[in-house]
Design an enzyme around this catalytic site. Structure first.
Site, PDB file in Angstrom:
ATOM      1  N   PRO A  49       0.726  -1.365   0.148  1.00  0.00           N
ATOM      2  CA  PRO A  49      -0.136   0.210   0.063  1.00  0.00           C
ATOM      3  C   PRO A  49       0.823   1.295   0.190  1.00  0.00           C
ATOM      4  O   PRO A  49       1.790   1.359   0.856  1.00  0.00           O
ATOM      5  CB  PRO A  49      -0.703   0.017   1.442  1.00  0.00           C
ATOM      6  CG  PRO A  49      -0.454  -0.782   2.302  1.00  0.00           C
ATOM      7  CD  PRO A  49       0.564  -1.962   1.307  1.00  0.00           C
ATOM      8  N   ASP A  88      -2.103   2.571   2.643  1.00  0.00           N
ATOM      9  CA  ASP A  88      -1.218   2.850   3.813  1.00  0.00           C
ATOM     10  C   ASP A  88      -1.549   4.380   4.213  1.00  0.00           C
ATOM     11  O   ASP A  88      -1.342   5.663   3.989  1.00  0.00           O
ATOM     12  CB  ASP A  88       0.012   2.407   3.896  1.00  0.00           C
ATOM     13  CG  ASP A  88       0.697   2.611   4.703  1.00  0.00           C
ATOM     14  OD1 ASP A  88       0.518   2.167   5.870  1.00  0.00           O
ATOM     15  OD2 ASP A  88       1.953   3.045   4.741  1.00  0.00           O
ATOM     16  N   TRP A 616       4.361  -0.263  10.119  1.00  0.00           N
ATOM     17  CA  TRP A 616       4.519  -1.905   9.329  1.00  0.00           C
ATOM     18  C   TRP A 616       3.890  -2.532   9.684  1.00  0.00           C
ATOM     19  O   TRP A 616       4.039  -3.696   8.712  1.00  0.00           O
ATOM     20  CB  TRP A 616       6.199  -1.820   9.395  1.00  0.00           C
ATOM     21  CG  TRP A 616       7.088  -0.316   8.600  1.00  0.00           C
ATOM     22  CD1 TRP A 616       7.724   0.098   9.792  1.00  0.00           C
ATOM     23  CD2 TRP A 616       7.444  -0.474   6.940  1.00  0.00           C
ATOM     24  NE1 TRP A 616       9.126   0.508   8.416  1.00  0.00           N
ATOM     25  CE2 TRP A 616       8.587   0.349   7.378  1.00  0.00           C
ATOM     26  CE3 TRP A 616       7.083  -0.832   6.427  1.00  0.00           C
ATOM     27  CZ2 TRP A 616       8.873   1.270   6.232  1.00  0.00           C
ATOM     28  CZ3 TRP A 616       6.950  -0.539   4.838  1.00  0.00           C
ATOM     29  CH2 TRP A 616       7.919   0.325   4.651  1.00  0.00           C
ATOM     30  N   GLN A 657      12.290  -1.740   0.669  1.00  0.00           N
ATOM     31  CA  GLN A 657      11.093  -2.128   1.753  1.00  0.00           C
ATOM     32  C   GLN A 657      12.021  -3.172   1.871  1.00  0.00           C
ATOM     33  O   GLN A 657      11.432  -4.589   2.820  1.00  0.00           O
ATOM     34  CB  GLN A 657       9.843  -2.444   0.757  1.00  0.00           C
ATOM     35  CG  GLN A 657       9.594  -1.815  -0.127  1.00  0.00           C
ATOM     36  CD  GLN A 657       9.001   0.027   1.537  1.00  0.00           C
ATOM     37  OE1 GLN A 657       8.092  -1.086   2.004  1.00  0.00           O
ATOM     38  NE2 GLN A 657       8.664   1.002   0.860  1.00  0.00           N
ATOM     39  N   TRP A 661       8.499  -3.770   4.147  1.00  0.00           N
ATOM     40  CA  TRP A 661       7.665  -4.357   4.182  1.00  0.00           C
ATOM     41  C   TRP A 661       7.864  -5.775   3.883  1.00  0.00           C
ATOM     42  O   TRP A 661       7.553  -7.038   4.164  1.00  0.00           O
ATOM     43  CB  TRP A 661       7.063  -3.701   2.951  1.00  0.00           C
ATOM     44  CG  TRP A 661       5.482  -4.473   2.648  1.00  0.00           C
ATOM     45  CD1 TRP A 661       4.203  -4.400   3.575  1.00  0.00           C
ATOM     46  CD2 TRP A 661       5.055  -5.267   1.823  1.00  0.00           C
ATOM     47  NE1 TRP A 661       3.006  -5.006   3.249  1.00  0.00           N
ATOM     48  CE2 TRP A 661       3.534  -5.155   1.793  1.00  0.00           C
ATOM     49  CE3 TRP A 661       5.046  -5.082  -0.068  1.00  0.00           C
ATOM     50  CZ2 TRP A 661       2.833  -5.846   0.854  1.00  0.00           C
ATOM     51  CZ3 TRP A 661       4.831  -6.138  -1.036  1.00  0.00           C
ATOM     52  CH2 TRP A 661       3.664  -5.726  -0.725  1.00  0.00           C
ATOM     53  N   LYS A 694      19.816  11.362  -6.795  1.00  0.00           N
ATOM     54  CA  LYS A 694      18.352  11.337  -6.847  1.00  0.00           C
ATOM     55  C   LYS A 694      17.221  12.195  -6.527  1.00  0.00           C
ATOM     56  O   LYS A 694      17.691  13.299  -6.891  1.00  0.00           O
ATOM     57  CB  LYS A 694      18.984  10.675  -4.809  1.00  0.00           C
ATOM     58  CG  LYS A 694      17.785   9.948  -4.037  1.00  0.00           C
ATOM     59  CD  LYS A 694      17.757   9.822  -2.771  1.00  0.00           C
ATOM     60  CE  LYS A 694      16.496   9.530  -2.363  1.00  0.00           C
ATOM     61  NZ  LYS A 694      16.976   8.641  -1.248  1.00  0.00           N
ATOM     62  N   LYS A 697      12.507  17.359  -5.006  1.00  0.00           N
ATOM     63  CA  LYS A 697      11.915  18.175  -5.027  1.00  0.00           C
ATOM     64  C   LYS A 697      12.883  19.300  -4.999  1.00  0.00           C
ATOM     65  O   LYS A 697      12.400  20.561  -5.992  1.00  0.00           O
ATOM     66  CB  LYS A 697       9.730  18.210  -4.497  1.00  0.00           C
ATOM     67  CG  LYS A 697       9.249  17.220  -5.191  1.00  0.00           C
ATOM     68  CD  LYS A 697       8.358  17.785  -4.744  1.00  0.00           C
ATOM     69  CE  LYS A 697       6.722  16.689  -4.895  1.00  0.00           C
ATOM     70  NZ  LYS A 697       6.374  16.484  -3.530  1.00  0.00           N
TER      71      LYS A 697
END
Length: 1150
Positions: A49, A88, A616, A657, A661, A694, A697
RNA sequence: AGUCCCGUAGCUCAGCUGGUUAGAGCGCUACACUGAUAAUGUAGAGGUCCCCAGUUCAAAUCUGGGCGGGACUACCA
């Protein structure tokens, strides 16, 4: 319905994206892709999610393209694919952004803003960008079921999570313990790492540091250390926090670090001693110049102290040695005062031996637990364990300790002086920086006892509390844990059954993580999250954990009856009814649940443990909670084989993750069901900008997925992302690459289709004729069909193995190199003009089959254009019953159509053609000028046979009349010989180089001897070597006297003499070309007939009249006349040869 | 600091279990083709296969050690 294939003016993938989306919606294609698979085996996919409180980025397209590709593929393979979307919704970022947007802090909740409002704000905040997420999902063609997404804040979701927690609780896997966390004694609160990382928190401070001497206990484990030792033996360890020394229970060494044993004197007392420290740090503590000093001359108090290195040991060897407690104030319960190993030990500073106080350091706590070392704890009057420093930052007062404990474990005489003292002066308002600190007093005490080697001030960076500006302590704080270490072996065993892509993430990163597993700290002191469903009495003796709302509801009723609560806050809720309307009546979040006071079995009040759980856990619980298991959908979890929803067949997320996750899914499934949560997994890398940085913004280098899709359409974007680099490598995202994919792959595929449509429409082909058996089709058709079936195999295998990059690259290679650049180019003449005969029909059928198969093969990766291509083709032919390519069946290869020999032959043709074209270019001979012959040396019969099979293709491609095969006997071929290292290497090894040198010296006669007898003996380094033809590669490289090109085993000579006849034919072709150009420039239809006049010129008169029929038929001219002169201004000038121009008049006829 | 990934042409990437001219696409340059044409083809230039050492007859490929970039985890006596 039109009776023509749709033709396009240009390829607009952005528009196609929109059109195809619209048709998917109108036809409800997504749901059909599931409903048409009803009753089939399931393929279970779990969606990790995302959190909708941030805008989706281009990296989300990456992960979702991978997910979508395999779900579509499996659908086409006939599986019923489960893929439920989810959100999530819990966690700190949500709280922070709510507080920011409302301009409040946590303290304001309940006063400035009601709890209901705050809760509502969190729900809104977390779904802020839902629309954008759904839009991206739709536009990029990610098929995931958004009808009824799971939402982690939903009461039913929470209820499932509670049920899981209850299972763990009942299995004894949930317990209350402590972890070492930053704590501010001045503010009386724990701090998050987030708070600690705020600017200004880490500051340079000057503290008293001490190198302490820990006395070795002489026994069988340490006996080896006493060789040559005649004074007391110590380990040296450095600390910047001497106040933690009384809590020392272990010393930690690096297993691979080398340590030295040094004989010397204590600098403060002058007593002889022998100490152990890291070799690399010897000179930080002993001046190299002093090594020559004589031990006999040393007097206590001398500045220069002699020393001698006696021996070296590795950290490994020192492990297990016992030492005496340094400061004997309190006796610990359990194993202590032993040397252990830790991977974090370095020799950058200190002594290479780290003092371990498990109650005051995170690393300390971890390595101590791993080695079974007890922490140093005292017992308070309530019988609870406490560290030696209390939460106000002072040494635990004797009078507050349990009397029995004091009697048995505390040395009151020596401790009394320190009992109650603050460990940092900053905590005591009566003290200043000038007063002696505890650190100093402890150091002085150690000095007197000959247990301090060096005491000095040292500047280091230390964290401070952002509220009080006072130093932070690392302190054991209460937490709830999941005892994952209890199932560690199971976790590892199950992990070994998972197919990881790439494997290294599974066995490496994830495997190592499991090997070094610690218990999972579930507690979070937050507001917006899943509350722990645990209630305890104040003394902690009674605990209840709830696994359903129903159970809690029942307990509340009891509490109301007992008078602890005036009414049931969940009044009206009906246990067992799962509709929205029922669950909307309650809220399982804080602070509602905090207000619930229950009654214990012994009649005492029970209060909820105030913590929330790690978010988590929420996401790791989704295999169960997404279906409100076990309250609903229970049957799907106990299905017949291959029909259930657990575990997942496939998941995919970013490699970040791994410990998030991926771990929580794995841990929960292992503990609850003794099962993996997923069978196959792709962990993809990052999406970086094109310079490898990377995206952020802040830097302005983030790529907006919406803009990119709008500009190029999703297909090129998806294709680029999947094929540019393996998904698990980082992708340097370059918009230029997306455009390249558009041009190279989609542009070529589109062109190929348009070519097909153009001529199929002219001929009225719509695949209504009988299928021409493949064996009855021409060589080139059989060739491309063979490659197509090889391609089907490769793409199928790649996708089966979760390798989308290989699949995409193979399709792209086929379309560009084989289908477009060879098959279509060579077959063009078969499509235009001529009879509508078997050859032509075969050409259409073959191309059609290739196109429709490519559409199916690329459908999982590029769902939009492939569907358009499929429907454009199928609309007219009706060959397929499915409305969409995504409902179709994935192709299976027909092995009988794969003809490796034919593929080899065509390979020869391609290479030969390109070599001949190269020769022509070198001699500046236009391809339109026919040439007489090529000559090919033949080394064996098989080669000749293969070349002959494709002779016609080569000749027409390069415009040459015939092939002459040169055999050996003619003696005009010069041969070249090269050893075959692969066969000779293993046989002759060391003398390989000499053999290669000898072979290089072979004469033409030697080569022919070898060829004839299949054996050649030579002697190298007194060793006999026998070569057979298999041990060498014989090639030709020259045909003396001819223009030759050579590549690998293929050598071709070109006859560049041009006879008068060839010359005339060349002129004729030149005319045809020019006339065709005029036709096109005049916008004539391909089928228009013309009449043609050419002004006479001696240079070409003969050629034109000789080739009149040829020119006429190629240009569709009804009459061709040579005229003496053209009327003024009529016709146009075209160049036929250098400095030869012809005036030509072209007129449409009829 | 630990774990993992990556390092090959100006750029993006292939190169399987070691085998002798290290490849492709893009870009650049030149040329060609032309009823697929706002397309296409062919070629040229361009390489310290990150560095060092080792194993081997043979290393871009295997081993060890560095260096550089990235991710995650942990933050240090």
């Amino acid at each position: 319905m039109s009776d023509k294939f749709r033709e396009y003016k240009q390829l607009d993938l952005s528009q196609i994206n929109k059109d195809v989306l619209k048709s998917w919606e109108e036809e409800d294609t997504f749901h059909k892709s599931i409903s048409t698979r009803e009753g089939n085996p399931t393929f279970v996919f779990y969606e990790g999610p995302p959190s909708a409180n941030g805008m989706p980025g281009i990296h989300h397209v990456m992960a979702r393209a991978i997910k979508d590709t395999f779900c579509r593929y499996k659908t086409m393979k006939g599986f019923r694919v489960h893929r439920k979307a989810g959100w999530d919704t819990h966690g700190l970022p949500v709280e922070l952004s709510v507080e920011k947007s409302l301009g409040i802090t946590k303290e304001d909740i309940g006063s400035k803003i009601t709890v209901e409002e705050y809760n509502a704000a969190c729900r809104r905040e977390v779904m802020k960008y839902t629309k954008e997420w759904e839009q991206l999902t739709r536009q990029m063609g990610y098929w995931v079921n958004m009808d009824n997404p799971y939402i982690t804040y939903d009461n039913r979701y929470i209820e499932s999570v509670w049920w899981l927690l209850k299972q763990l609780f009942d299995k004894g896997l949930l317990y209350k313990g402590y972890t070492i966390q930053p704590y501010s004694p001045a503010a009386g609160t724990g701090l998050s790492s987030h708070e600690l990382n705020q600017p200004g928190c880490y500051r340079d401070v000057k503290d008293t540091t001490a190198v302490a001497q820990f006395s070795v206990i002489r026994d069988e484990k340490s006996e080896f250390l006493y060789d040559g030792v005649d004074s007391p033996l110590y380990f040296m360890a450095w600390t910047t926090t001497p106040w933690t020394l009384p809590s020392n229970t272990a010393l930690c060494v690096g297993p691979k670090i080398t340590y030295v044993k040094v004989k010397s004197f204590n600098p403060y007392t002058g007593e002889p001693m022998t100490v152990i420290l890291a070799r690399d740090l010897l000179y930080s503590h002993f001046d190299p110049k002093n090594t020559e000093l004589d031990f006999e001359d040393y007097k206590a108090g001398d500045k220069k102290i002699p020393y001698e290195v006696l021996a070296e040991y590795t950290g490994e060897e020192l492990t297990g040695v016992n030492y005496e407690q340094l400061i004997g104030w309190v006796k610990p319960d359990g194993d202590a005062f032993r040397v252990i190993t830790g991977d974090f030990v370095t020799t950058e500073d200190g002594t290479g031996i780290v003092h371990i106080a498990p109650t005051f350091g995170a690393d300390d706590d971890r390595v101590a637990k791993q080695s079974g070392i007890a922490p140093l704890l005292v017992i308070d009057k309530d019988g609870k364990n406490q560290p030696l420093v209390d939460k106000t930052g002072r040494f635990f007062q004797i009078e507050k300790m349990d009397d029995a404990f004091v009697a048995s474990n505390v040395n009151t005489a020596s401790y009394a002086e320190f009992s109650g003292r603050f460990v940092k002066n900053a905590y005591d308002e009566g003290l200043t920086d000038d007063d002696n600190t505890v650190d100093v007093d402890i150091s002085v005490m150690l000095k007197k006892e000959s247990k301090a080697f060096k005491v000095e001030k040292h500047v280091h960076s230390y964290p401070h509390c952002w509220r009080t500006d006072k130093p932070v302590l690392y302190y054991p704080l209460d937490s709830w844990f999941v005892r994952t270490t209890a199932v560690k072996d199971k976790l590892i065993a199950l992990n070994n059954t998972i197919n990881w892509k790439p494997q290294s993430t599974g066995v490496g990163r994830f495997g190592n993580w499991l090997e070094n597993l610690v218990d999972w700290n579930l507690s979070r002191s937050r507001f917006w999250g899943t509350p722990l469903p645990i209630w305890r009495t104040e003394d902690g003796t009674q605990t209840k954990c709830f696994g359903s709302v129903e159970d809690l509801y029942g307990e509340i009723e009891k509490a109301v009856a007992a008078g602890f609560m005036t009414k049931n806050p969940y009044e009206g809720f009906v246990p067992g009814e799962f509709e929205d309307s029922n669950y909307d009546k309650i809220d399982l979040h804080r602070p509602y649940v905090d207000d619930i006071v229950l009654v214990a079995d012994n009649g005492e009040k029970m209060f909820r443990e105030p913590d929330l759980i790690d978010v988590w856990f929420d996401s790791g619980a989704m295999p169960y909670a997404q279906n409100h298991y076990p309250f609903e959908n229970k049957a799907k979890y106990q299905p017949e084989k291959g029909r259930g929803v657990f575990p997942a067949d496939f998941i995919a997320e970013g490699v970040d993750q791994t410990r998030g996750w991926f771990f929580t899914l794995h841990a929960i499934a292992t503990m609850i069901d003794d099962s993996v949560a997923f069978r196959n997994i792709i962990s993809n890398g990052l999406v970086l900008d094109k310079n490898g940085n990377k995206m952020s913004k802040r830097l302005g280098n983030a790529v907006d997925p919406f803009e990119t899709i709008e500009k190029y359409g999703s297909d090129p974007l998806r294709w680029y992302m999947l094929t540019n680099s393996q998904p698990w490598d980082n992708l340097k995202f370059d918009e230029g690459g997306v455009d390249e994919v558009r041009r190279k792959f989609f542009g070529t595929l589109y062109n190929t289709y348009n070519f097909f449509a153009l001529y199929a429409n002219v001929d009225g082909f719509c695949y209504k004729e009988e299928e021409i058996p493949v064996e009855g089709r021409p060589e080139i058709d059989r060739w491309v069909i063979s490659l197509l079936n090889s391609l089907i195999k490769e793409v199928g295998e790649s996708l089966e193995n979760y390798e989308p990059t290989r699949a995409g690259r193979a399709i792209s290679e086929f379309v560009n190199e084989n289908l477009s650049n060879w098959f279509v180019r060579l077959s063009r003449k078969r499509y235009w003009g001529g009879e509508y005969d078997a050859d032509k029909i075969s050409a259409y059928q073959t191309l059609y089959t290739c196109l429709v198969t490519v559409a199916k093969l690329s459908a999982p990766l590029a769902p939009f254009y492939s569907d358009l291509l499929f429907t454009d083709l199928n609309k007219l032919t009706g060959k397929e019953t499915d409305q969409s390519v995504h409902l179709a069946e994935f192709p299976t290869a027909d092995e009988s159509l794969i003809d490796k020999d034919l593929e080899q032959k065509m390979d020869i043709a391609q290479r030969a053609s390109s070599m001949i074209l190269g020769l022509r270019r070198k001699e500046k001979l236009k391809v339109r000028q026919p040439l007489a012959k090529i000559m090919v040396p033949v080394l064996n019969g098989r080669f000749k046979e293969q070349f002959e099979a494709v002779e016609g293709i080569i000749l027409s491609e390069v415009n040459v009349k015939e092939v002459e095969y040169l055999t050996d006997t003619a003696g005009i071929i010069k041969k070249k010989i090269k050893p075959n290292f692969k066969t000779l290497g293993p046989k002759y090894g060391k003398i390989m180089k000499q053999i290669a040198a000898s072979v290089a010296q072979f004469s033409q006669a030697d080569i022919s001897t070898l060829e004839k007898s299949d054996s050649f003996k030579l002697t190298v380094n007194d060793q006999e070597v026998e070569l057979t033809t298999a041990d060498v590669e014989i090639t030709t490289e020259d045909i003396p006297g001819w223009l030759v090109s050579s590549e690998g085993e293929l050598t071709i000579a070109l006859d560049i003499n041009i006879s008068e006849e060839l010359k005339q034919e060349g002129i004729a072709r030149e005319f045809i070309n020019k006339i065709q150009n005029i036709r096109k420039d005049s916008n004539f239809e391909v089928t228009d007939r013309i009449s043609l006049k050419i002004e006479k010129n001696d240079f070409y008169n003969q050629a034109v009249s000789n080739y009149k029929d040829y020119i006429s038929s190629q240009t569709l001219s009804a009459d061709l006349t040579l005229v003496d002169s053209m009327e003024n201004g009529m016709g146009q000038l075209v160049e036929i040869d250098q400095n030869v121009e012809a005036r030509v008049f072209v007129e449409k006829k009829g």
